[in-house]
Design a protein around this motif. Structure first.
Motif, short mmCIF file in Angstrom:
data_model
loop_
_atom_site.label_atom_id
_atom_site.label_comp_id
_atom_site.label_asym_id
_atom_site.label_seq_id
_atom_site.Cartn_x
_atom_site.Cartn_y
_atom_site.Cartn_z
N ALA A 80 22.32 36.30 88.73
CA ALA A 80 23.07 35.23 88.06
C ALA A 80 22.36 34.80 86.79
O ALA A 80 23.00 34.53 85.76
N LEU A 84 24.00 34.79 83.19
CA LEU A 84 24.20 33.56 82.41
C LEU A 84 23.66 33.73 80.99
O LEU A 84 24.14 33.07 80.06
N LEU A 86 23.86 36.48 79.32
CA LEU A 86 24.62 37.54 78.62
C LEU A 86 25.28 37.06 77.33
O LEU A 86 25.17 37.75 76.31
N THR B 3 32.38 31.15 75.00
CA THR B 3 32.26 31.90 76.24
C THR B 3 32.36 30.99 77.44
O THR B 3 32.97 31.34 78.45
N ILE B 178 30.25 39.19 89.62
CA ILE B 178 29.43 39.51 88.44
C ILE B 178 29.50 41.00 88.13
O ILE B 178 29.76 41.40 86.99
N THR B 187 32.87 39.40 79.68
CA THR B 187 31.80 38.39 79.68
C THR B 187 32.24 37.10 80.37
O THR B 187 31.45 36.54 81.14
N VAL B 190 31.76 37.60 84.04
CA VAL B 190 30.34 37.67 84.39
C VAL B 190 29.75 36.27 84.44
O VAL B 190 29.07 35.89 85.41
N VAL B 191 30.03 35.48 83.40
CA VAL B 191 29.46 34.13 83.33
C VAL B 191 30.03 33.26 84.45
O VAL B 191 29.29 32.50 85.11
N ALA B 194 28.35 34.15 87.61
CA ALA B 194 26.97 33.67 87.60
C ALA B 194 26.92 32.18 87.88
O ALA B 194 26.05 31.70 88.62
N VAL B 195 27.88 31.43 87.29
CA VAL B 195 27.92 29.99 87.52
C VAL B 195 28.17 29.71 89.01
O VAL B 195 27.51 28.87 89.63
N VAL B 197 27.45 31.62 91.58
CA VAL B 197 26.24 31.96 92.35
C VAL B 197 25.19 30.87 92.18
O VAL B 197 24.59 30.41 93.16
#
Lengths: 226, 227
Positions: A80, A84, A86, B3, B178, B187, B190-191, B194-195, B197
């Motif tokens: 993660a 984040l 990226l 983003t 992700i 993207t 993915v973000v 990630a948030v 998680v």
């Protein structure tokens, strides 16, 4: 038509000497990238962690937020964390380094701060009584005494960084992790095992190296023990 | 900022929450993996640590296993397990890897906690005629509880992180959002993943933080009640 070679590569065995001899360059490149990622991130983390820890020690109000922030950063899983970052760094090695810096930072700040806090008050007062200014006190008394704890943190941070760098394979910059990732996709057992073992070897060697440095830097700890 | 807004839009889209591979399913998978593996790891590690700590044996093993666990990359273990026959077992490699990485902090903390119990207290309990098991359950475990619990907390955080990396090796859980995002070169996804998680991990950590706030009083009561 020639028969396919019947060697350990063709049989896809876990341990394969031929893999080592034929892919030496790939392995060396991966190890070098791994070392570069780890060394760079730990060095940057150390450069940031040292002033942060000193600040948190001097200015009590800063200690709480600094420790809370580092705990939050450390709780975020590595995949993660890289994800984040990226949007900020794109698919680059800088992304992996930045992620590793954030993890190493946490471990280093905690350990350096613990080391600074463990310096006995009497020692500080004795130094002050001898006319030491705050900067000389920090550089010649407090930091050397905090060194064993700081080095312990540095060793943990380095070993963790070596291990976590493999996750960088998600953006193509994972050192040995790249080999593990591609080996997984092609079901290449020898490559996965070799890269994994090399990764542990790198971590152990880095740890031993730092242990040696610690012994050279803190001769007095041995004198006390013997 | 763009983003982040895109990631927010991705999260706000209800189509991404429902169905197979949706956020709801991944969240449930992640939660089940974490909880089940935490229970298995505790069942494996705590009895061993408590007995070793009680007997005062195997200290070097219990303490060093954490250092070994740190040097071995999670990702490598996941992939190695995936390539073994275990890999055909669906979530098998993930569960084994999760347990392997949750055991060291549990073992080390519980052992250190047991050995950290005041020797005077232990001797007093012996002098009162307590048997080994009585000593273990009524004196040592209650006094070692804070450290045992901090081991459980470390293990839980470790489990959440490992379950995320499992997605790289084909396992289920939030990490899949992700990796799917990376495969789609999206993207925002993915973000967003990630948030999710990160929030999940912080919630787990927060839960233990709250439990810890309440723990001292509860532990003291338990001690008085039993002793």
């Amino acid at each position: 038509m020639t028969a396919p070679p019947d060697d350990c590569l063709a049989r896809n065995e876990w341990i394969c000497g031929r893999y080592l001899s034929t892919r030496r360059e790939i392995l060396v490149d991966a190890v070098l990238q791994h070392l570069e990622l780890t060394a760079l991130s730990v060095a940057v983390a150390l450069a940031i962690a040292l002033p942060l820890a000193v600040l948190a020690r001097r200015w009590v109000l800063a200690a709480g937020p600094v420790l809370a922030l580092t705990t939050v950063l450390y709780t975020i899983p590595s995949l993660a964390m890289f994800s984040l970052l990226l949007p900020v760094y794109g698919l680059s090695s800088t992304l992996v380094v930045a992620g590793l810096v954030l993890y190493s930072l946490t471990l280093l700040v905690r350990n350096i701060l613990a080391g600074l806090r463990a310096v006995p008050e009497e020692t500080r007062q004795a130094a002050r009584g001898m006319g030491y200014g705050p900067i000389r006190l920090l550089l010649t008394v407090e930091l050397p005494l905090a060194l064993p704890a700081a080095m312990a943190g540095l060793r943990i941070a380095t070993v963790s960084a070596v291990s976590l760098a493999t996750v960088g394979a998600i953006v193509g910059f994972g050192g040995l992790g790249n080999l593990i990732y591609s080996g997984m996709n092609t079901y290449f057992k020898a490559q996965v095992l070799t890269a994994s073992v090399l990764c542990v070897v790198v971590a152990v060697l880095a740890d031993l190296l730092l242990l040696g440095v610690q012994r050279l830097l803190t001769p007095w700890t041995r004198a006390v023990r013997s | 900022m763009k983003t982040l807004a895109d990631a927010w839009d991705w999260l706000a889209d209800s189509a991404h929450w429902a169905g197979d591979g949706g956020i709801g399913q991944r969240l449930a998978q992640h939660l089940v993996l974490t909880v089940v593996c935490l229970i298995i790891s505790c069942l494996v590690a705590l009895p061993v640590a408590l007995v070793l700590g009680h007997l005062g044996r195997g200290g070097a093993l219990a303490v060093n296993i954490s250092n070994v666990g740190r040097a071995v990359p999670t990702f490598a273990v996941l992939v190695l397990l995936l390539l073994t026959p275990l890999g055909k077992w669906g979530e098998g490699p993930t569960v084994v890897a999760l347990v392997l990485f949750a055991v060291p902090p549990l073992l080390t903390n519980a052992y250190v906690g047991m050995r950290g119990v005041d020797r005077g207290v232990v001797q007093a309990a012996r002098g009162m005629g307590m048997t080994g098991p009585q000593l273990l359950w009524r004196v040592e475990v209650p006094l070692a509880l804070p450290l045992i619990m901090s081991g459980v907390r470390l293990a839980a955080v470790q489990l959440v992180a490992t379950a995320t990396i499992a997605a790289l090796a084909g396992g289920g859980g939030l990490g899949r959002i992700i990796t799917a995002g990376f495969n789609l070169a999206s993207t925002p996804q993915v973000v967003a993943g990630a948030v999710l998680v990160a929030v999940f991990a912080l919630l787990v950590e927060g839960l233990f933080e709250i439990a810890e706030r309440f723990a001292p009083g509860w532990a003291r009561r338990a001690r008085n009640g039993k002793g």
